[in-house]
Scaffold this motif. Structure first.
Motif, PDB file in Angstrom:
ATOM      1  N   ALA A  70      41.463  43.986  36.708  1.00 43.26           N
ATOM      2  CA  ALA A  70      42.040  42.920  35.884  1.00 43.26           C
ATOM      3  C   ALA A  70      40.915  41.985  35.478  1.00 43.26           C
ATOM      4  N   GLY A 124      48.473  41.728  32.061  1.00 48.49           N
ATOM      5  CA  GLY A 124      48.576  43.132  31.720  1.00 48.49           C
ATOM      6  C   GLY A 124      47.611  43.618  30.671  1.00 48.49           C
ATOM      7  N   MET A 150      44.306  44.919  31.996  1.00 49.10           N
ATOM      8  CA  MET A 150      44.319  45.853  33.117  1.00 49.10           C
ATOM      9  C   MET A 150      43.816  47.254  32.761  1.00 49.10           C
ATOM     10  N   ASP A 157      53.159  44.680  34.267  1.00 53.51           N
ATOM     11  CA  ASP A 157      51.924  44.323  34.960  1.00 53.51           C
ATOM     12  C   ASP A 157      52.203  43.781  36.358  1.00 53.51           C
ATOM     13  N   HIS A 195      50.745  45.795  39.660  1.00 60.79           N
ATOM     14  CA  HIS A 195      49.895  45.017  40.568  1.00 60.79           C
ATOM     15  C   HIS A 195      50.455  45.045  41.985  1.00 60.79           C
TER      16      HIS A 195
END
Length: 307
Positions: A123, A158, A161, A184, A188
């Motif tokens: 991220a 998101g 990512m 997201d 995660h």
């Protein structure tokens, strides 16, 4: 950062009425350097010129798109994971941002400094801009990297990512959860729950465009959070604990014992008496130290018996 010429990366994008900024973002993705990139787009029922723009790129072997029923953002992105082809890495993209030409190459280089055998998620930071890409204040400067913190708040944007194939394959083992806040947030949580690693990059590698129609912008003040909790209490009571219950049900057997216990404790105390909820709210095990404001939504939710 190294050059990852041999690495295949599939970028997953969900579109919905994105005609205004879509073409610019597609170009920044297809021109990523140091990797072999392909863009898979799922259109979520657009009624503007989005499909016409995607058709302009249909002869480009780097881009493939398809249309589906309107699932909303979170489920549309999750469906993309199930429909994705075999690649070394997978990235997520919004339809309205602008990427640095080395965004994905840098992400892969940082991921490859770690153990390849475990699920991994990158991220990154970003530069917040207005609709014309002029810098504005705000933005995310860290990502929660401990599972106990992710139980409280999955601070992971998101559109920054990138995940390895190991994590993508694990996400495809089980169906999309019944209770899903955002894709997201779920990805995660799953990564950290099963013992994976989250890598955060503080160097901004993209412009995160804010234009009033974003599904979820990047500015979150404490007043925003109070209002969000108040609104969602009446719309989706206990959505947080319901999603975490789904996580335990689907991935509990893959979790290290310590993570199962952290999650079960939060679920038990989160639906307990006011005293138990307050003990959970101020339990230092779960507290996010990087930005204490992120604990407020958790505490307010527990106090209101919404969490």
């Amino acid at each position: 950062m190294g050059i990852n010429n041999g690495k295949k990366v599939t970028v997953l994008m969900s579109t919905y009425n994105g005609e205004r900024y879509l073409r610019q973002q597609i170009e920044t993705i297809l021109k990523q350097q140091g990797i072999q990139v392909q863009l898979l787009v799922r259109d979520d029922g657009s009624t503007d010129r989005t499909l016409s723009i995607l058709n302009e790129y249909q002869d480009n072997t780097q881009l493939h798109y398809y249309s589906g029923p309107n699932l909303k953002t979170a489920r549309s992105f999750m469906q993309l994971i199930f429909d994705s082809p075999k690649s070394d890495y997978y990235a997520f993209s919004d339809q309205d941002d602008v990427w640095n030409k080395n965004k994905i190459n840098r992400a892969i280089s940082l991921l490859e400094e770690n153990d390849h055998s475990i699920p991994m998620l990158y991220a990154g930071n970003f530069k917040m801009t207005d609709k014309d890409l002029n810098p504005i204040s705000g933005g995310q400067h860290f990502t929660t990297q401990k599972f106990a913190n992710a139980i409280v708040y999955s601070c992971c944007t998101g559109c920054t990512m990138v995940m390895n194939k190991k994590l993508r394959d694990i996400l495809r083992i089980h169906p999309i959860p019944k209770h899903l806040l955002m894709h997201d947030d779920w990805i995660h949580k799953v990564c950290l729950a099963i013992g994976g690693k989250v890598v955060f990059d503080s160097k901004p590698m993209m412009f995160y465009r804010q234009h009033g129609n974003n599904v979820d912008g990047g500015i979150h003040t404490i007043n925003d959070k109070i209002q969000k909790v108040w609104n969602e209490k009446h719309q989706h009571s206990r959505i947080m604990s319901s999603q975490l219950s789904d996580l335990l049900k689907l991935y509990g057997e893959q979790m290290p014992k310590v993570n199962r216990e952290l999650l079960q404790h939060a679920l038990d105390f989160g639906k307990g008496s006011l005293v138990e909820r307050m003990r959970l709210a101020f339990d230092p095990t779960y507290e996010i130290h990087e930005n204490r404001n992120l604990n407020h939504e958790f505490r307010i939710s527990l106090l209101m018996n919404y969490w």
